[in-house]
Write a protein that holds these residues in place. Structure first.
Motif, PDB file in Angstrom:
ATOM      1  N   LEU A   1       3.885   4.202 -14.526  1.00 13.80           N
ATOM      2  CA  LEU A   1       3.403   5.342 -15.291  1.00 13.80           C
ATOM      3  C   LEU A   1       4.614   6.259 -15.427  1.00 13.80           C
ATOM      4  O   LEU A   1       5.298   6.561 -14.436  1.00 13.80           O
ATOM      5  CB  LEU A   1       2.286   6.052 -14.537  1.00 13.80           C
ATOM      6  CG  LEU A   1       1.764   7.303 -15.232  1.00 13.80           C
ATOM      7  CD1 LEU A   1       0.978   6.932 -16.481  1.00 13.80           C
ATOM      8  CD2 LEU A   1       0.855   8.106 -14.300  1.00 13.80           C
TER       9      LEU A   1
ATOM     10  N   ASN B   1       9.014  -2.134  -6.468  1.00 10.29           N
ATOM     11  CA  ASN B   1       8.973  -2.897  -5.217  1.00 10.29           C
ATOM     12  C   ASN B   1       9.777  -4.209  -5.291  1.00 10.29           C
ATOM     13  O   ASN B   1      10.065  -4.824  -4.266  1.00 10.29           O
ATOM     14  CB  ASN B   1       7.529  -3.270  -4.843  1.00 10.29           C
ATOM     15  CG  ASN B   1       6.731  -2.108  -4.274  1.00 10.29           C
ATOM     16  OD1 ASN B   1       5.511  -2.112  -4.344  1.00 10.29           O
ATOM     17  ND2 ASN B   1       7.398  -1.122  -3.705  1.00 10.29           N
TER      18      ASN B   1
ATOM     19  N   ASN C   1       1.127   6.001  -8.626  1.00 12.53           N
ATOM     20  CA  ASN C   1       0.741   5.085  -7.549  1.00 12.53           C
ATOM     21  C   ASN C   1      -0.648   4.500  -7.850  1.00 12.53           C
ATOM     22  O   ASN C   1      -0.872   3.298  -7.684  1.00 12.53           O
ATOM     23  CB  ASN C   1       0.677   5.798  -6.200  1.00 12.53           C
ATOM     24  CG  ASN C   1       1.982   6.423  -5.776  1.00 12.53           C
ATOM     25  OD1 ASN C   1       2.040   7.592  -5.419  1.00 12.53           O
ATOM     26  ND2 ASN C   1       3.060   5.656  -5.813  1.00 12.53           N
TER      27      ASN C   1
ATOM     28  N   ARG D   1      -2.024   4.087 -10.681  1.00 10.84           N
ATOM     29  CA  ARG D   1      -2.019   3.105 -11.772  1.00 10.84           C
ATOM     30  C   ARG D   1      -1.841   1.712 -11.160  1.00 10.84           C
ATOM     31  O   ARG D   1      -2.519   0.767 -11.545  1.00 10.84           O
ATOM     32  CB  ARG D   1      -0.883   3.387 -12.755  1.00 10.84           C
ATOM     33  CG  ARG D   1      -0.948   2.367 -13.858  1.00 10.84           C
ATOM     34  CD  ARG D   1       0.166   2.358 -14.862  1.00 10.84           C
ATOM     35  NE  ARG D   1      -0.244   1.461 -15.940  1.00 10.84           N
ATOM     36  CZ  ARG D   1       0.589   0.818 -16.731  1.00 10.84           C
ATOM     37  NH1 ARG D   1       1.885   0.997 -16.629  1.00 10.84           N
ATOM     38  NH2 ARG D   1       0.128  -0.003 -17.649  1.00 10.84           N
TER      39      ARG D   1
ATOM     40  N   PHE E   1      -2.513   0.809  -8.005  1.00 10.85           N
ATOM     41  CA  PHE E   1      -3.682   0.427  -7.195  1.00 10.85           C
ATOM     42  C   PHE E   1      -4.872   0.055  -8.096  1.00 10.85           C
ATOM     43  O   PHE E   1      -5.688  -0.794  -7.721  1.00 10.85           O
ATOM     44  CB  PHE E   1      -4.062   1.553  -6.223  1.00 10.85           C
ATOM     45  CG  PHE E   1      -2.955   1.902  -5.255  1.00 10.85           C
ATOM     46  CD1 PHE E   1      -2.159   0.914  -4.695  1.00 10.85           C
ATOM     47  CD2 PHE E   1      -2.691   3.223  -4.911  1.00 10.85           C
ATOM     48  CE1 PHE E   1      -1.115   1.221  -3.810  1.00 10.85           C
ATOM     49  CE2 PHE E   1      -1.657   3.553  -4.026  1.00 10.85           C
ATOM     50  CZ  PHE E   1      -0.871   2.547  -3.484  1.00 10.85           C
TER      51      PHE E   1
ATOM     52  N   GLY F   1       0.804  -1.214   0.000  1.00 15.50           N
ATOM     53  CA  GLY F   1       0.000   0.000   0.000  1.00 15.50           C
ATOM     54  C   GLY F   1       0.839   1.266   0.000  1.00 15.50           C
ATOM     55  O   GLY F   1       2.050   1.222  -0.231  1.00 15.50           O
ATOM     56  N   PRO F   2       0.206   2.380   0.253  1.00 21.22           N
ATOM     57  CA  PRO F   2       0.898   3.666   0.146  1.00 21.22           C
ATOM     58  C   PRO F   2       1.807   3.947   1.344  1.00 21.22           C
ATOM     59  O   PRO F   2       1.534   3.508   2.453  1.00 21.22           O
ATOM     60  CB  PRO F   2      -0.258   4.668   0.157  1.00 21.22           C
ATOM     61  CG  PRO F   2      -1.298   4.011   0.999  1.00 21.22           C
ATOM     62  CD  PRO F   2      -1.192   2.551   0.682  1.00 21.22           C
TER      63      PRO F   2
ATOM     64  N   GLU G   1       3.919  -2.291 -14.250  1.00 19.30           N
ATOM     65  CA  GLU G   1       4.922  -1.347 -14.782  1.00 19.30           C
ATOM     66  C   GLU G   1       4.543   0.082 -14.415  1.00 19.30           C
ATOM     67  O   GLU G   1       3.419   0.360 -14.008  1.00 19.30           O
ATOM     68  CB  GLU G   1       5.018  -1.493 -16.296  1.00 19.30           C
ATOM     69  CG  GLU G   1       6.302  -2.145 -16.776  1.00 19.30           C
ATOM     70  CD  GLU G   1       7.594  -1.418 -16.354  1.00 19.30           C
ATOM     71  OE1 GLU G   1       7.534  -0.260 -15.870  1.00 19.30           O
ATOM     72  OE2 GLU G   1       8.665  -2.023 -16.510  1.00 19.30           O
TER      73      GLU G   1
ATOM     74  N   GLY H   1       2.646  -5.369  -6.415  1.00 20.92           N
ATOM     75  CA  GLY H   1       3.180  -4.026  -6.188  1.00 20.92           C
ATOM     76  C   GLY H   1       3.613  -3.466  -7.528  1.00 20.92           C
ATOM     77  O   GLY H   1       3.407  -4.114  -8.573  1.00 20.92           O
TER      78      GLY H   1
ATOM     79  N   HIS I   1       0.595  10.015  -6.040  1.00 27.04           N
ATOM     80  CA  HIS I   1       0.474  10.546  -7.404  1.00 27.04           C
ATOM     81  C   HIS I   1      -0.263   9.536  -8.298  1.00 27.04           C
ATOM     82  O   HIS I   1      -0.534   8.403  -7.875  1.00 27.04           O
ATOM     83  CB  HIS I   1       1.836  10.952  -7.961  1.00 27.04           C
ATOM     84  CG  HIS I   1       2.861   9.851  -7.973  1.00 27.04           C
ATOM     85  ND1 HIS I   1       2.723   8.715  -8.728  1.00 27.04           N
ATOM     86  CD2 HIS I   1       4.038   9.719  -7.299  1.00 27.04           C
ATOM     87  CE1 HIS I   1       3.774   7.940  -8.546  1.00 27.04           C
ATOM     88  NE2 HIS I   1       4.582   8.518  -7.674  1.00 27.04           N
TER      89      HIS I   1
HETATM   90  P1  AMP Z   1       4.739   4.134  -2.303  1.00 24.77           P
HETATM   91  O1  AMP Z   1       3.718   5.046  -1.681  1.00 24.77           O
HETATM   92  O2  AMP Z   1       5.936   4.840  -2.831  1.00 24.77           O
HETATM   93  O3  AMP Z   1       5.113   3.004  -1.366  1.00 24.77           O
HETATM   94  O4  AMP Z   1       4.067   3.477  -3.589  1.00 24.77           O
HETATM   95  C1  AMP Z   1       2.816   2.849  -3.606  1.00 24.77           C
HETATM   96  C2  AMP Z   1       2.699   1.946  -4.818  1.00 24.77           C
HETATM   97  O5  AMP Z   1       2.810   2.690  -6.025  1.00 24.77           O
HETATM   98  C3  AMP Z   1       3.784   0.873  -4.885  1.00 24.77           C
HETATM   99  O6  AMP Z   1       3.196  -0.350  -5.265  1.00 24.77           O
HETATM  100  C4  AMP Z   1       4.723   1.383  -5.949  1.00 24.77           C
HETATM  101  O7  AMP Z   1       5.397   0.326  -6.598  1.00 24.77           O
HETATM  102  C5  AMP Z   1       3.761   2.068  -6.897  1.00 24.77           C
HETATM  103  N1  AMP Z   1       4.373   3.110  -7.747  1.00 24.77           N
HETATM  104  C6  AMP Z   1       5.256   4.088  -7.399  1.00 24.77           C
HETATM  105  N2  AMP Z   1       5.560   4.884  -8.473  1.00 24.77           N
HETATM  106  C7  AMP Z   1       4.844   4.410  -9.520  1.00 24.77           C
HETATM  107  C8  AMP Z   1       4.699   4.803 -10.907  1.00 24.77           C
HETATM  108  N3  AMP Z   1       5.350   5.849 -11.431  1.00 24.77           N
HETATM  109  N4  AMP Z   1       3.870   4.074 -11.687  1.00 24.77           N
HETATM  110  C9  AMP Z   1       3.191   3.003 -11.180  1.00 24.77           C
HETATM  111  N5  AMP Z   1       3.267   2.603  -9.888  1.00 24.77           N
HETATM  112  C10 AMP Z   1       4.088   3.278  -9.064  1.00 24.77           C
END
Ligand code: AMP
Ligand code: ZN
Length: 464
Positions: A261, A231, A41, A43, A45, A30-31, A259, A227, A38
């Motif tokens: 964004l 991750n 993220n 995308r 979820f 999760g976040p 993948e 994830g 953003h």
């Molecule tokens: P975080 O809050 O940084 O822990 O990220 C939350 C989720 O968003 C994690 O599963 C990350 O892998 C994913 N994530 C982070 N940046 C991107 C991105 N640019 N595109 C897609 N997913 C992302």
């Protein structure tokens, strides 16, 4: 076709068989609630939402666990800068996250455990690792001994020769060049939040939380872990090491990674400053469902998706065309005779087969649009009867259990809007065009577009 997913660990497409028939346990990272998430993220979820909706559509009982990382290096740094506790600091972003999930029509997970509520579970797991010789203490911190776990590096496909066993890394996030003994428990540092525990005073490293919380809610072995691709290393590599070294059992059956964004060729990321949020897009006037549609359908989840300034506008146009289609199908009189449509059931099968094939939503949508095209043709020639209408609406209902963006219900207006439309008609008839135009503009601001046709005034919803 049987359901299959690309599993990062084996590097292959594998048929999906859950541990227990009819049930799926899935853990979705999760976040980190250090800021607004953003759209990158989201995308990820939304990919997880697609996964869970498709599994549920196939009659699996899904238990999804999504953690909230509410303590980590970034949170501590930012909370301190604002002279707040981490609890005060993260409350705003946690609330914003749940609000965004609702905005994007993401189905809620069954459990949202917070890291700070599970420090006891992490401590127990670290103790197990120490007892088995997989972890050691140094200057009040505790590290995972990667040399004690030979499969280390399999998920991220690391070259075993590059492993710097014995060297250590304390940061929560680091690169593949820094494969070392990683920190499970961090000794207290000036200004850090600390917990007094059986393994000493300090705070947990990042990855231990996901091992402890996933196994607590889903068991020591479970079906799916997901994830974003960032991750994979070090977070998920470390999760496997921590969990399997402690339990001696396989941790996860299928690893799925979305993948990124991208913006201007790079991963969208807070740290790079090249990001935009759901809130930004709403402030620009985009419909929530257009944000969902663009991020969900822009590309299959294992392909990079490039942000473009008009992606939400294009999604709105696509949705408007679908709205018009639904309205046209609905307008076919229920009394009109006709044959059922042969195309519906193959479209249904092709839709499901594309999703079964590693959630290939763009291909599934291609089949849907072929049907839309054909049905539009039949409507234009007046040959779509009531049986086919019912079939098409039913198919759209199934489709929207995945897409979550269509307006399938009969659209109604509230009394105030009806009154304004009637008043505008009266103003027009009496030649008061200024008043008529001002009502029209007012309704447009409320997301209702009026069209004057030969059959009289018609309306469409353009807003949320
Ligand atoms: P975080 O809050 O940084 O822990 O990220 C939350 C989720 O968003 C994690 O599963 C990350 O892998 C994913 N994530 C982070 N940046 C991107 C991105 N640019 N595109 C897609 N997913 C992302
Ligand atoms: Zn995680």
């Amino acid at each position: 076709m049987t359901l299959r997913f690309f599993d990062t660990l084996s590097g292959t497409l594998r048929d999906f068989e859950p541990l227990r028939p009819g049930e799926v346990g899935m853990y979705t990272c999760g976040p980190t609630v250090h800021d607004f998430q953003h759209i990158g993220n989201y995308r990820t979820f939304l990919f997880e939402d697609l996964l869970r909706r498709h599994l549920r559509g196939k009659r699996y009982r899904v238990v999804q666990v999504m953690n909230l990382t509410d303590v980590d290096d970034k949170i501590i740094r930012k909370a301190a800068a604002k002279h707040m506790t981490i609890g005060e600091y993260t409350a705003v972003y946690t609330e914003a996250f749940f609000q965004d999930l609702r905005t994007l029509n993401i189905e809620p997970a069954e459990v949202y455990p917070r890291a700070t509520d599970h420090v006891g579970d992490m401590v127990t797991l670290i103790e197990r690792l120490m007892e088995k010789g997989h972890a050691y203490e140094l200057d009040g911190s505790i590290y995972f001994r990667i040399a004690s776990f030979p499969p280390y590096g399999r998920l991220a496909k690391l070259d075993p020769k590059g492993l710097k066993a014995g060297a250590r890394v304390d940061a929560d996030e680091y690169d593949k060049e820094d494969v070392r003994d990683f920190v499970l428990w961090k000794a207290p540092r000036e200004g850090d939040p600390v917990w007094d525990t059986r393994i000493g005073r300090g705070r947990p490293g990042w990855s231990i939380e996901c091992s402890a919380m996933s196994m607590k809610y889903l068991g020591e072995s479970f079906d799916i872990h997901t994830g974003g691709v960032d991750n994979i290393f070090p977070h998920h590599e470390n999760e496997i090491a921590q969990s399997e070294a402690a339990t001696g059992k396989p941790f996860v059956r299928y690893w799925l990674h979305a993948e990124h964004l991208q913006m201007t060729g790079e991963k969208m990321a807070k740290s790079l400053g090249n990001f935009t949020t759901v809130r930004d897009a709403l402030a620009e006037g985009y419909q929530p469902r257009a944000i969902r549609y663009a991020l969900l359908t822009g590309a299959q989840y294992r392909r990079k998706l490039n942000f473009s300034p008009d992606m939400f506008g294009a999604a709105e146009s696509a949705l408007r065309r679908l709205d018009d289609f639904v309205a046209r199908v609905r307008a076919v009189p229920d009394s009109r005779p006709g044959e059922p449509l042969d195309l519906v059931s193959p479209t249904q099968a092709a839709w499901e087969a594309a999703l079964d094939d590693d959630l290939n939503l763009p291909v599934a949508l291609g089949h849907l649009f072929d049907l839309v095209h054909e049905v539009n043709r039949l409507i234009e020639s007046g040959s779509l009867g009531a049986p086919a209408k019912r079939q098409v609406l039913e198919l759209l209902g199934d489709v929207d259990r995945i897409l979550g963006v269509l307006r399938l219900e009969e659209q109604t207006l509230d009394a105030e809007v009806e009154r304004l439309i009637a008043e505008r008609e009266a103003a027009r008839t009496s030649g008061n065009f200024q008043r008529a135009d001002s009502i029209r503009a007012d309704l447009a601001r409320r997301g209702i577009l009026l069209e004057d046709t030969k059959q009289g005034v018609r309306w469409k919803r353009t807003g949320p």
